[in-house]
Structure formats: C-alpha cells, structure tokens
Design a protein around this motif. Structure first.
Motif, PDB file in Angstrom:
ATOM      1  N   GLN A 144     -35.618  13.727 -37.459  1.00 53.71           N
ATOM      2  CA  GLN A 144     -34.747  13.896 -38.632  1.00 53.71           C
ATOM      3  C   GLN A 144     -35.392  14.841 -39.654  1.00 53.71           C
ATOM      4  O   GLN A 144     -34.741  15.757 -40.169  1.00 53.71           O
ATOM      5  CB  GLN A 144     -34.526  12.515 -39.245  1.00 53.71           C
ATOM      6  N   GLU A 155     -35.515  18.399 -38.352  1.00 56.84           N
ATOM      7  CA  GLU A 155     -34.183  19.014 -38.450  1.00 56.84           C
ATOM      8  C   GLU A 155     -33.913  19.464 -39.893  1.00 56.84           C
ATOM      9  O   GLU A 155     -33.467  20.581 -40.149  1.00 56.84           O
ATOM     10  CB  GLU A 155     -33.151  17.962 -37.995  1.00 56.84           C
ATOM     11  N   GLU A 156     -34.253  18.593 -40.813  1.00 58.93           N
ATOM     12  CA  GLU A 156     -34.031  18.896 -42.240  1.00 58.93           C
ATOM     13  C   GLU A 156     -34.788  20.162 -42.673  1.00 58.93           C
ATOM     14  O   GLU A 156     -34.303  20.943 -43.486  1.00 58.93           O
ATOM     15  CB  GLU A 156     -34.511  17.702 -43.088  1.00 58.93           C
TER      16      GLU A 156
END
Ligand code: GN1
Ligand code: MG
Length: 353
Positions: A164, A167-168
């Motif tokens: 996560q 990806e950010e």
C-alpha cells in the motif's frame, strides 16, 4: 514531570520557574527553562539517533573549546553539579546550555542581508575549525552524508514496506531511482578527487544559526553533527533551506522556487570567509552540492516514511512524505539552474588558487 527533577541536577543559577517546548528541531526534545536568574536550554538527547552520547558530548566540548573567544560562538554548555556534560535521568539522557538571549532564528531568510550573514556564519565556522585536527572529533553518525549508504538503507526499507505504501509513493520512488547513478557518481567523485576531509557542521539549515543582537551577528548552533566531511555538504545543505522560497514541508509544490537573490547573497558571504581556505577542487565541488544535499534529505524523509516514521519527529502521519516531495521538487529546480549556480560560484571564488 521529569524535566523539573533533571534541570536541578545541573549547576544552574536561580530558582526554576517554568519550562516550555522550544524550537523547530526534528531530533531532540528541547525546552526553554526560566529561572529567577536567567533562562536555560534543556534538551533530552535522542539516543536512537546518537548511540554514543559520550562521544557526541566530547565533540561539542572540543569544538566549543576551539571556538572559545571567537565572535559568533555563543554556545556554552552547563555541566551537572558533578561536573559531567550530560545527566542520565530515569528514562533518558539530558544536557543544558546557557540560553542565548536577544537572538532570533529563522526557517527562511527574511531578506538578502540575512542570507549573506548566514553565509558568513557557516563559512567562518569552517575556516575557524580548519586547524582543529580531524582526530579531535569522532564520527558519531557514520557515513552521515554518504549517498551509497543512504541507498542501502533505502533498499532495505523499501524491501520491507507494505504494498500500500509502495503504491502511494510510486512517483517518488521512480524519481529516487532515476537519480541514483548521478548522485552516487557525485559522492564517489568527492572521494576520488582527493578532496580534503575537514571538520564541518553537517547540518547547516538556516535555523541552526542564531542571529544575535541588533547587528544580527550569526552564531552557529546545533553542534551535534560536527564531524569530518566535505565542505560541499555544508554549502549545499544551507542552500537547501536558504534559497527555496517554500518551507521544508510545503505542500503546494508551485511555491517551490529558486530564490536567486538569497542564493547569491549566501554564496557571497560564504566565499568571503572561505576563499583563502578552500582548494580549487573544493570550490569546483560546490556547484552540485545543493542538488545533492536536497536530494539526500528527500531520500531520508521518504525512507523514514516508508519505514514507519521512526527517525524524525512529525506533526502528522504524512509529514515525512510531504517533506520528501518538497525536497525532490527543489532538487529538480536546482538541477535546472546548475549552469547559473556553477558560474556564480566561480565568480565569487575568482582569484582562489
Ligand atoms: C535534522 O536536528 P535538526 O532538526 O537540526 C537532521 C538533519 C536534517 C534535518 C532536516 C542528526 O536536523 O540531518 O538535515 O533534520 N539531523 C540529524 O531538516 O539527523
Ligand atoms: Mg537544529
């Protein structure tokens, strides 16, 4: 409140009245303590960052001793009642400085003359320490501005980060990787060009200078990272905060702009104090340093964000990511201005051999 007990372990004068959090440092907890006599600066030392506190304090004492009596040196340590430079409290290690009264610090310059004074302050700091033997200071944080080491930390942290978070930060990660070769080449070049190692400050952001009195006399503080290094690091890190129109953690990247006047005035002040000290190769090493130091700070902020914000103190969960984005944006602006920066530095050091 531990501070109330701790401050009384030091050889201070007067009755302790109150304490308030002080300053914008990212590493230690700092308090301004008021007494019936005079104010003091009390700091809880961050032992995660400085594992070897005796060496850290020895460095500070060696440098303060060397600078004693010179103008612009106002930092004075207060020893414990037992004559020690720090005190071991229940939960941490503490130290105390005399508070420098009638002084101001700034995160960004208010005008060109402040930038020039900052240049003189940091330049003079290096030239005054030029005759302090390197062996007088220990490397309390090894490889501090070594980008190869910072990339090893980065690779490891990135390898353990959640998908996560990866990806950010996909854009920032892409930017970091695009810079790797160039940044490593610059650092290796510093070694290979046989540049001298000198005792330098290593953390020359503008708010590590106190401007004292009506004359705004620059006084360099925060001597924690005074260690052997290349002078380019001090020049570059100063430009990082002095010549960026935006603050270090500005969210609006449109505000990230190069303030040429502040760059020029800082470079002028810095050159005036170092022209007779630096070698020709050192002068040549300065031009790329602002981009290098701005990049390395962005990389350290982003690494800390991916690794769970363990190093820098933060005001909100995404603070390190915001800081990283701002530093990367400014590193790019500095790249775009590299010819101008190179020429200006050369003109300031004309006559240097
Ligand atoms: C830290 O202590 P402070 O806030 O002046 C850091 C510097 C970074 C800076 C970024 C020991 O400095 O290396 O440039 O934050 N100090 C340490 O603002 O890591
Ligand atoms: Mg500081």
């Amino acid at each position: 409140m531990e501070w109330a007990n701790v401050i009384n372990q030091f050889a201070i004068e007067g009755e302790v009245l109150s304490a308030e959090l002080f300053g914008n440092g990212h590493i230690h907890q700092t308090f301004k303590v008021s007494t019936s006599d005079k104010p003091y600066l009390l700091q809880e030392i961050n032992e995660e960052v400085f594992a070897d506190v005796p060496s850290l304090m020895q460095n500070i004492q060696a440098v303060s001793e060397h600078l004693k009596g010179t103008k612009g040196n106002a930092l004075e340590l207060v020893l414990t009642k037992q004559g020690q430079p720090y005190y071991e409290g229940q939960a941490g290690l503490w130290r105390v400085f005399h508070f420098v009264g009638n002084s101001k610090s700034y995160d960004q310059p208010t005008d060109g003359s402040l930038a020039e004074l900052a240049g003189e302050g940091f330049g003079e700091f290096i030239s005054q320490l030029a005759d302090l033997p390197l062996a007088a200071v220990s490397e309390t944080i090894p490889d501090f501005h070594d980008i190869c080491w910072r990339f090893r930390q980065w690779d490891e942290t990135k390898g353990n980060a959640s998908s996560q978070k990866l990806e950010e930060c996909v854009d920032e990660i892409g930017f970091v990787e695009s810079q790797r070769k160039k940044m490593e080449a610059y650092f290796k070049g510093l070694h290979e060009n046989t540049l001298p190692l000198r005792v330098i400050h290593n953390d020359t952001k503008l708010n590590n200078i106190l401007f004292v009195g009506e004359q705004q006399m620059p006084c360099v503080v925060d001597l924690d990272t005074v260690m052997p290094g290349y002078v380019a690091f001090d020049f570059g890190d100063a430009i990082r905060t002095i010549a960026n129109r935006a603050e270090e953690d500005e969210k609006d990247l449109a505000k990230v702009q190069f303030e040429k006047v502040f760059f020029e005035r800082f470079a002028k002040g810095f050159a005036a104090k170092t022209i007779s000290v630096f070698t020709k190769k050192e002068v040549e090493s300065l031009a790329f340093a602002p981009a290098y130091m701005t990049f390395i700070m962005g990389l350290r902020f982003l690494t800390d964000y991916l690794g769970g914000n363990k190093y820098y103190s933060i005001k909100h969960e995404k603070h390190n990511l915001v800081r990283a984005k701002c530093q990367f944006a400014f590193a790019q602006v500095l790249h775009q201005n590299i010819s101008y920066i190179t020429n200006y530095i050369q003109s300031m050091y004309q006559g240097n051999t």
